[in-house]
Design an enzyme around this catalytic site. Structure first.
Site, PDB file in Angstrom:
ATOM      1  N   GLU A  36      36.506  37.267   2.852  1.00  0.00           N
ATOM      2  CA  GLU A  36      37.081  36.068   2.245  1.00  0.00           C
ATOM      3  C   GLU A  36      37.443  35.031   3.313  1.00  0.00           C
ATOM      4  OE1 GLU A  36      38.007  34.079   0.033  1.00  0.00           O
ATOM      5  OE2 GLU A  36      38.087  35.040  -1.930  1.00  0.00           O
ATOM      6  N   ASN A 164      42.794  30.782  -6.973  1.00  0.00           N
ATOM      7  CA  ASN A 164      41.676  30.931  -6.052  1.00  0.00           C
ATOM      8  C   ASN A 164      41.330  29.603  -5.385  1.00  0.00           C
ATOM      9  OD1 ASN A 164      39.780  32.768  -4.807  1.00  0.00           O
ATOM     10  ND2 ASN A 164      39.837  33.897  -6.729  1.00  0.00           N
ATOM     11  N   ASP A 214      35.305  31.558  -7.729  1.00  0.00           N
ATOM     12  CA  ASP A 214      36.166  32.115  -6.686  1.00  0.00           C
ATOM     13  C   ASP A 214      36.455  31.025  -5.658  1.00  0.00           C
ATOM     14  OD1 ASP A 214      37.389  33.821  -4.726  1.00  0.00           O
ATOM     15  OD2 ASP A 214      36.290  35.515  -5.510  1.00  0.00           O
TER      16      ASP A 214
END
Length: 306
Positions: A36, A164, A214
């Protein structure tokens, strides 16, 4: 700081300079559980990213092909790069810490409401503040907070399914915010001087059955790029919210993306599922790169005064 030719099972492949392929290629095959938060650091010409649950932050030098582990510790849900080069870590229980010279300095010890959960995606604004979203708790929804430069923290968005990706419009008058389980990317009025958020409108609601939106970024033309968790792709939207381009990846869980490189035309993409490649894809958890003809916009640095 650990200098590594690779993590376990790593391979690093770097496309030829100047090549424009628009085809995702693995640059670090690191099999992360939840890769991420990619961030390009132009002063170092390196990309940073993390594995949330193992509490590791890495950086990759595309010139040399070398990757390093620069932090390893408690879970980090998101991070920014400070103006002085330190890492600002957004962690569990609402804790926020600065990591510099191998040591941690606490900015926020905890947020009582966030005990038992953690921060998720974060973004620095042009004034050095940070908007930082959370995961939902057992008995309350997720939220978005604003960390001001003096270290004070204020809740600015409530009732979020799971906070997100975020990004700013090119005129810096609006903030994009992604709510993954509700499959929406919203636009909020944003006041640069105060950091206040105003009226909300829905920018995009993604189709059911195509994965959840996301992480995201905004390019120089004002178009929004959104990663699709369990959707195996990234999608580019016009400023009006129309789909313009879709790039498929050979993995299911595409988590986030950022532009980098000398001219910001290299797109770095993080993925998840490296702990279950049989189901998630043979390259799940890897860091990918797409050579594009589209110029991205660099992210802002945080400037939190302790």
């Amino acid at each position: 700081m650990d200098h590594e030719k690779g993590f376990r099972g790593v391979k690093s492949t770097v496309p030829e300079e100047g090549e424009i392929s628009m085809i995702p290629e693995v640059v670090v095959d690191c099999a992360l559980k939840v890769g991420e938060n990619p961030l390009w650091e132009p002063r170092e010409k390196r990309v940073y990213w993390e594995d949330i649950h193992t509490g590791r932050i890495f950086r990759f030098d595309p010139e040399s092909g070398v990757q390093e582990t620069v932090y390893e510790g408690d879970v980090v849900g998101g991070f920014t790069i400070e103006e002085n080069g330190a890492l600002l870590l957004f962690m569990g229980n609402g804790s926020i810490k600065v990591f510099r010279d191998r040591s941690l300095t606490t900015v926020v010890e905890e947020i009582p409401e966030e005990r038992g959960t953690r921060f998720n995606d974060v973004i620095a604004d042009p004034e050095g503040r940070v908007f930082c979203g959370t995961m939902p708790g057992k008995d309350h929804p997720a939220s978005v907070y604003r960390l001001d430069r003096d270290g004070s923290i204020t809740k600015v968005i409530e009732g979020v399914g799971l906070s997100n990706g975020m990004g700013f419009t090119p005129d810096l008058k609006k903030l994009y915010h992604t709510d993954s389980p509700r499959r929406t990317i919203s636009l909020y009025e944003y006041d640069r001087q105060s950091g206040a958020l105003g009226g909300r409108s829905v920018f995009v609601r993604t189709p059911e059955g195509e994965g959840d939106p996301d992480g995201m970024t905004v390019d120089e033309e004002g178009c929004v790029w959104s990663a699709r968790w369990d959707g195996g792709c990234i999608v580019r939207y016009s400023e009006g919210g129309d789909e313009m381009l879709r790039i498929q990846l050979p993995v299911k869980k595409v988590s986030s993306l950022t532009f980098g490189g000398n001219d910001y035309t290299d797109m770095y993409i993080t993925t998840a599922g490296g702990d279950n490649r049989k189901e998630e894809g043979a390259e799940a958890g890897a860091l990918f790169r797409v050579k594009t003809a589209i110029r991205g916009a660099g992210e802002f640095r945080s400037r939190i005064t302790l």
